[in-house]
Design an enzyme around this catalytic site. Structure first.
Site, PDB file in Angstrom:
ATOM      1  N   ARG A   1       0.828  -1.203   0.000  1.00 19.42           N
ATOM      2  CA  ARG A   1       0.000   0.000   0.000  1.00 19.42           C
ATOM      3  C   ARG A   1       0.865   1.257   0.000  1.00 19.42           C
ATOM      4  O   ARG A   1       1.907   1.302   0.657  1.00 19.42           O
ATOM      5  CB  ARG A   1      -0.898   0.022   1.243  1.00 19.42           C
ATOM      6  CG  ARG A   1      -1.815  -1.167   1.407  1.00 19.42           C
ATOM      7  CD  ARG A   1      -2.959  -1.227   0.468  1.00 19.42           C
ATOM      8  NE  ARG A   1      -3.791  -0.051   0.465  1.00 19.42           N
ATOM      9  CZ  ARG A   1      -5.005  -0.013  -0.122  1.00 19.42           C
ATOM     10  NH1 ARG A   1      -5.515  -1.096  -0.699  1.00 19.42           N
ATOM     11  NH2 ARG A   1      -5.701   1.090  -0.131  1.00 19.42           N
ATOM     12  N   VAL A   2       0.386   2.252  -0.705  1.00 18.40           N
ATOM     13  CA  VAL A   2       1.084   3.530  -0.690  1.00 18.40           C
ATOM     14  C   VAL A   2       0.268   4.574   0.073  1.00 18.40           C
ATOM     15  O   VAL A   2       0.636   5.729   0.155  1.00 18.40           O
ATOM     16  CB  VAL A   2       1.380   4.029  -2.122  1.00 18.40           C
ATOM     17  CG1 VAL A   2       2.377   3.112  -2.802  1.00 18.40           C
ATOM     18  CG2 VAL A   2       0.098   4.125  -2.947  1.00 18.40           C
ATOM     19  N   ASP A   3      -0.871   4.156   0.638  1.00 14.91           N
ATOM     20  CA  ASP A   3      -1.680   5.093   1.420  1.00 14.91           C
ATOM     21  C   ASP A   3      -1.559   4.743   2.899  1.00 14.91           C
ATOM     22  O   ASP A   3      -0.672   4.010   3.292  1.00 14.91           O
ATOM     23  CB  ASP A   3      -3.148   5.055   0.951  1.00 14.91           C
ATOM     24  CG  ASP A   3      -3.701   3.637   0.951  1.00 14.91           C
ATOM     25  OD1 ASP A   3      -3.022   2.707   1.466  1.00 14.91           O
ATOM     26  OD2 ASP A   3      -4.821   3.443   0.448  1.00 14.91           O
ATOM     27  N   ASP A   4      -2.455   5.265   3.716  1.00 15.36           N
ATOM     28  CA  ASP A   4      -2.327   5.030   5.153  1.00 15.36           C
ATOM     29  C   ASP A   4      -3.040   3.760   5.596  1.00 15.36           C
ATOM     30  O   ASP A   4      -3.669   3.713   6.649  1.00 15.36           O
ATOM     31  CB  ASP A   4      -2.847   6.240   5.932  1.00 15.36           C
ATOM     32  CG  ASP A   4      -1.954   7.436   5.697  1.00 15.36           C
ATOM     33  OD1 ASP A   4      -0.732   7.221   5.549  1.00 15.36           O
ATOM     34  OD2 ASP A   4      -2.474   8.558   5.646  1.00 15.36           O
TER      35      ASP A   4
END
Ligand code: WTA
Length: 695
Positions: free
Chosen positions: A563-566
């Protein structure tokens, strides 16, 4: 080796490939007999025997099908959809969509105007075609020796009884029903019973806490909640009904009252005596449901009528209600199942996922049953009573397709191989992996030890939102590379973009997006179409943004990088850092919290929490435990932080934004990679944090 098959060679030159097919250069090399395995290019070919019998047995067969699927999606998917039962065929174009918010609201429709029913297609249709006495479910309980099974016609009887009961207590088409059950047969039964009458199920994983359950109940306002009194996990009994009671009390405070709490008496875990009971609301399943008729007319629904809601974590604290509709999801879950696992009617299929997650929806219940498969449903934990349990079950039911998560592979890998090799496992022919990237060493262990170097592994990349597999091997079609999910499924057009949203070609890495819709795509976030558009379609105009990073190698293979998000991915479970943070700050002694993911040997990612206490509160072991307990209580045990790092202050920019990049480096002890800390409001907090790392 397929690569030496001369017949394949001349076909390629005649094959006109879709735009962007340069991405498939490895497949061309395979077709041309040029694909060579080397240390850097670790290609693992399917055996000739496997490829010969597979649904898709060569790269060019795939490329031909793929080409049609992206050039004429409506035609490609209509042909497949026609194999299902439709009370009335769709009367509008098979697909209409707007993927670009600049052109108006995002919308996706497949087979609009068609009338069907997914339960009918799973059960009645298979029974009519001669599978009435085929086993639909082999059930294995938590304790070895406890087992049960249902044929397709027995399953239909049970489903109809529950459908009739639900109708009788007032559940109508479009009403929500919350299901909070462990992996009993009653869980898929409840899902199918809702689908039969057009009710929208919302399954909540039975490891979620009462607070999380309440949050979901308040959001979707069900008429009925279906649960059981208790469940055994390993040696421990858990009183699920108590959790539901607390959730219903909490929901009532928010003005949402539920008419009926249908409770299955799970005698193997606990007798009904002693269960707390609210007369007028609580009903024992066994006292009522079996009295209803075993036939129930189907509610024919539009292809675009909702089938289910499933809540998943996002980058803010509030879980998102992912909404899937009926027709497209049906066609997509069934088709992906058939091809990615090379399913044949003689297979016995086992997916270790719980129906509380999307994997259990698409690949325990709907996908397999739409194909008339025999499915193993396992209530227990894969390491109880010991690490050999899975292979014991595989041998017992002669499982041919085994689908699990890398975290389980890694945890079994740490134990002696004897737990595996003492079982035969010779029934196995295809293995599958899902939920997180599978690291090459786990892939090899799975392939060599579990599969005796004989079974291809389908490493399936997809999401709750996508409804079914997006990037996945077709096991007989092309060689695999350990750790790569390989190539897109039919109709799927993955693109990798840079920060500006510009597509990057060739060997590259960046953000993974999808261009144009596929039938299994989710249609909205329940009650919040704006959040749907903002989260998924606005980050990169014209595309669906997956939230994942991805690289493509020189041969066109896809490698998901996380994942590149939170959102963090713990043992294949999606957890929003914001959810854990909001649980932590609800603790009276916690002033502020920041949560990041950190590499974890078994779980893939672990939860690492930086916690600032209220002024004057001393650090203590007791407080640490109490903070962790708060998270367990508010979200569920699976979201408990692995580490609490005391933080007198958090690194923030002058505008007050927490710099997670720095926290991630501290958490993973990459102290020489902290980067520029000069923009911090108070640079000294970084040193303080480093000093407190081992406290
Ligand atoms: C991750 C689970 C790498 C990914 C089906 C995705 C994977 C998130 C894979 C969705 C895979 C899932 N390889 N990463 N084979 N499968 N993921 O919604 O980060 O629970 O975005 O769906 O899991 O998780 P979800």
């Amino acid at each position: 080796r397929m690569a030496t098959d001369n017949k394949l060679r001349h076909v390629t030159s005649m094959l006109e490939l879709p735009s962007g097919a340069g991405k498939f250069s490895a497949l061309h090399a395979v077709i041309l007999g040029e694909a060579l395995a080397s240390e850097e290019n670790d290609l693992i070919f399917p055996s000739d025997d496997f490829a010969r019998q597979a649904h898709v047995s060569s790269p060019q067969q795939y490329l031909e099908m793929y080409k049609r699927s992206v050039e004429d999606p409506a035609g490609f998917w209509s042909d497949i959809a026609s194999q299902f039962y439709w009370k009335k065929k769709w009367d509008q174009p098979a697909c209409s969509e707007n993927f670009d918010f600049r052109k108006g609201n995002i919308s996706i429709q497949w087979f609009k105007g068609g009338l069907t029913n997914i339960c009918y297609n799973c059960l009645d249709r298979n029974i009519e075609s001669g599978n009435a006495d085929k086993i639909a479910i082999y059930w294995e309980g938590n304790d070895p020796g406890l087992e049960d099974s249902l044929t397709y016609s027995q399953l239909l009887d049970r489903v109809c009884q529950l459908s009739n009961y639900l109708k009788d207590v007032g559940v109508k088409k479009g009403d929500a029903v919350v299901i909070y059950l462990p992996m009993l047969m009653e869980l898929p039964i409840a899902m199918l019973a809702c689908a039969r009458i057009g009710a929208v199920h919302s399954v909540v994983f039975a490891g979620f806490s009462s607070e999380s359950l309440a949050q979901r109940i308040v959001d979707c306002k069900p008429k009925v909640v279906i649960t059981c009194n208790a469940v055994k996990r390993g040696a421990k009994a858990i009183h699920l009904k108590d959790i539901v009671d607390a959730a219903l009390a909490e929901s009532a405070k928010n003005g949402i009252s539920v008419d009926v709490c249908l409770t299955y008496e799970n005698e193997n875990a606990m007798k009904r005596e002693g269960t707390k009971w609210q007369e007028g609301r609580d009903v024992w399943w066994q006292d009522f449901v079996p009295k209803y008729p075993t036939t129930c007319e189907v509610e024919w629904v539009d292809a675009e009528d909702p089938l289910f809601l499933l809540y998943t974590s996002g980058s803010t604290g509030k879980p998102k209600g992912v909404l899937h509709t009926t027709g497209g999801y049906m066609v997509y879950s069934a088709t992906t199942f058939k091809y990615a696992f090379d399913y044949k009617p003689s297979d016995v299929y086992w997916c270790t996922a719980d129906c509380g997650w999307i994997t259990g929806h698409s690949y325990v219940t709907y996908g397999p049953m739409l194909n008339g498969a025999s499915v193993v449903v396992f209530e227990g934990t894969p390491t109880y009573p010991d690490a050999g349990r899975c292979w014991d079950i595989v041998d017992k039911f002669k499982v041919t397709i085994f689908y699990t998560a890398p975290t389980l592979v890694r945890s079994l890998m740490r134990e002696s191989d004897k737990f595996v090799t003492r079982y035969s496992r010779k029934s196995l022919r295809v293995l599958g992996s899902v939920g997180e990237p599978i690291n090459p060493s786990a892939w090899r262990w799975f392939f060599n030890v579990v599969g005796d170097s004989r079974c291809p592994i389908s490493d399936t990349w997809w999401q709750t939102e996508t409804g079914g597999f997006m990037i996945t091997p077709l096991p007989g079609a092309w060689p695999q590379k350990p750790g790569s999910a390989t190539f897109p499924f039919f109709g799927v057009q993955p693109v990798i973009v840079d920060e500006k949203g510009v597509e990057i070609e060739g060997e590259c890495s960046g953000y993974l997006c999808l261009k144009s819709s596929w039938p299994g795509a989710f249609r909205t976030l329940y009650g919040d179409h704006e959040r749907y558009e903002t989260t998924y379609f606005k980050p990169f105009a014209g595309y669906y943004f997956t939230g994942d990073g991805c690289s493509r190698d020189k041969d066109g293979y896809h490698w998901l990088t996380g994942r590149v998000d939170d959102v963090i991915n713990v043992s294949g479970h999606r957890i929003g850092t914001a959810e854990v943070e909001s649980a932590l700050v609800s603790h009276p002694k916690c002033a502020e919290a920041a949560v990041v993911g950190v590499e974890h040997e078994v779980k893939g990612q672990g939860i690492y929490a930086f916690v600032t206490l209220v002024e004057g509160e001393p650090y203590s072991e007791e407080l640490r435990k109490s903070l962790i307990l708060t998270v367990r209580k508010q979200i569920g045990a699976f979201a408990a932080p692995d580490k609490i790092h005391w933080a007198p202050g958090l690194p923030k920019t002058r505008s007050g934004k927490i710099m997670r990049r720095i926290l991630r480096k501290i958490a993973s002890k990459q102290l020489d990679e902290l980067g520029d800390t000069s923009t911090l409001a108070e640079p000294h907090v970084v040193e303080q944090l480093i000093e407190l790392a081992d406290c």
